[in-house]
Design an enzyme around this catalytic site. Structure first.
Site, mmCIF file in Angstrom:
data_model
loop_
_atom_site.group_PDB
_atom_site.id
_atom_site.type_symbol
_atom_site.label_atom_id
_atom_site.label_comp_id
_atom_site.label_asym_id
_atom_site.label_seq_id
_atom_site.Cartn_x
_atom_site.Cartn_y
_atom_site.Cartn_z
ATOM 1 C CG HIS A 1 23.750 11.837 2.849
ATOM 2 N ND1 HIS A 1 22.867 12.934 2.824
ATOM 3 C CD2 HIS A 1 23.113 10.946 3.781
ATOM 4 C CE1 HIS A 1 22.741 13.553 3.804
ATOM 5 N NE2 HIS A 1 22.729 12.542 4.756
ATOM 6 C CD GLU B 1 22.824 14.478 -0.714
ATOM 7 O OE1 GLU B 1 23.959 14.896 -0.281
ATOM 8 O OE2 GLU B 1 22.009 14.045 0.193
ATOM 9 C CG HIS C 1 26.005 16.269 2.381
ATOM 10 N ND1 HIS C 1 25.658 15.795 2.931
ATOM 11 C CD2 HIS C 1 27.322 16.406 3.466
ATOM 12 C CE1 HIS C 1 25.912 15.285 3.921
ATOM 13 N NE2 HIS C 1 26.669 16.023 4.361
ATOM 14 C CD GLU D 1 23.250 19.563 1.283
ATOM 15 O OE1 GLU D 1 23.105 19.658 0.452
ATOM 16 O OE2 GLU D 1 23.294 19.950 2.430
#
Length: 419
Positions: free
Chosen positions: A94, A97, A224, A314
């Site tokens: 992404h 990110e 991410h 994440e």
């Protein structure tokens, strides 16, 4: 004279102190956000510093024509050595990110520096593993996000590629096929792709799928931002959602995936605490589907189409943290990045031969009680990640009689089992 002596004495220790601070400033100054050209320069600088253990190659291009560069670390760059597992880290899927991209650039510099400093742990990793680092899977989206900068970054600006397609919803959907096969005892690995799949995916996704098909990756993580948690497959729920409630979707390797996620979470400075970004995840880990279900994601695709076990990390509440936050984020993730990589050396590995000792590629390695097989690579070597325990393992290939062994796996290095 007393005053001048004291002054001289003060200056005598001030010199080394200033040098030390200069060193800190210099080493701290590489914590910056890297636009595409800066990132490419940084990767080639690492290659230049450590020419004998690195190689840079491109797996393809983005929509706007930027190379998707991979930096490889190995004692024999460019060569797959039998029984040496292949590992990958993927960042910046992404585009907005960005922490993963910066961490992977820094991690590359760290591996090179520590190897040159003869850090035994890092030397061993580079000698025994072939490590592939793709800092940015979505360089076009990154440029869109970076033009806005950290202060004004919207939650979605630059997330997708140049066509505003979310690359983590762009892989062929193999989960639906897998869930159908589960009911009929069909295939449980290397599921086939739809006939016209190449026309259905973006150039970045196509490049990454071809990359996965060309290298026998065993373990992977994709980085991410937007939360702080280690997320493991499956990402897609088996059941349609009931009033927004999602359900846990376990893989046949659920216990192993939980352990892989915990390895990162507990080696990370604060992920394992569970409370981050206003969310609570016990032990800092979550099953993807039990958090929220998503279709056509990359981690499920790895597991269902290749030998690779991938989790999604994440890493930051803030998708585009300021440059001043990067040093503490690096310190928080450094040990976790190394510890997770080391997990590729657990379980069992070995060669599959015929009666004349010729290696057999694409042989199936099945473990009783775990309904997910892996296959041997073109050189006849296979790798099966497993938790400690005793297993019955069978190798089979068309035209040959199967061969079975019982093996006990310990907590240390992978056990060698040849068939």
């Amino acid at each position: 004279t007393v005053w001048t002596m004291q002054q001289g004495w003060a200056l005598s220790w001030l010199g080394p102190l200033l040098l030390g601070l200069m060193g800190l400033l210099v080493s701290g100054s590489d914590f910056q956000h890297h636009r595409y050209d800066d990132m490419v320069r940084a990767l080639f600088a690492v290659q230049n510093e450590c020419p004998y253990i690195t190689r840079i190659y491109s797996i393809g291009h983005s929509v706007e024509g930027r190379h998707l560069y991979v930096l490889e670390f190995s004692d024999n760059p460019g060569i797959h050595e039998a029984l040496e597992p292949e590992f990958k880290y993927v960042g910046n899927m992404h585009g907005n990110e960005v922490l993963g991209r910066e961490l992977l650039i820094k991690f590359s510099q760290f591996l090179c520096e520590e190897y040159r400093a003869r850090n035994q742990r890092i030397m061993r990793l580079i000698h025994d593993t072939r490590i592939h680092i793709l800092p940015s899977m979505n360089p076009d989206g990154y440029e869109v996000a970076a033009r806005q900068g950290p202060e004004f970054n919207g939650y979605l600006v630059g997330r997708g590629n140049a066509r505003e397609i979310d690359l983590n919803r762009n892989f062929p959907d193999l989960n639906a096929l897998m869930y159908y096969y589960e009911k009929t005892n069909g295939r449980n690995h290397h599921l086939p792709l739809p006939d016209n799949w190449e026309q259905q995916v973006e150039p970045e996704t196509l490049a990454v799928i071809k990359w996965m098909q060309n290298y026998n990756f065993i373990l992977s993580a994709n980085l991410h931002g937007g939360a702080v948690v280690a997320n493991y497959p499956f990402d897609k729920s088996r059941d349609p959602r009931i009033r927004g409630r999602t359900t846990y979707a376990a893989t046949p390797d659920d216990k192993l995936f939980r352990q892989l996620a915990r390895t990162y979470s507990y080696a990370h400075s604060w992920m394992h605490n569970g409370w981050n970004c206003g969310d609570f995840f016990n032990e800092g880990i979550t099953n993807g589907a039990s958090w929220y279900s998503l279709s056509k994601g990359m981690q499920d695709f790895n597991y269902l189409h290749t030998n690779c076990f991938e989790i999604t990390l994440e890493l930051s509440c803030d998708k585009f943290p300021s440059a001043s936050a990067l040093p503490s984020e690096w310190m928080g993730n450094r040990e976790a990045l190394v510890s997770y990589l080391e997990q590729v050396h657990h379980g069992i590995k070995g060669m599959v031969y015929d009666e004349n000792n010729n290696p057999i590629g694409n042989a199936e390695i099945s473990v009783a009680g775990i309904y997910h097989d892996v296959t041997s690579g073109v050189d006849g070597d296979y790798f099966r990640l497993l938790l400690p325990g005793t297993y019955t393992v069978t190798a089979s290939a068309p035209g040959y009689l199967p061969s079975t062994s019982t093996v006990t796996v310990g907590p240390a290095e992978a056990i060698l089992v040849c068939f």
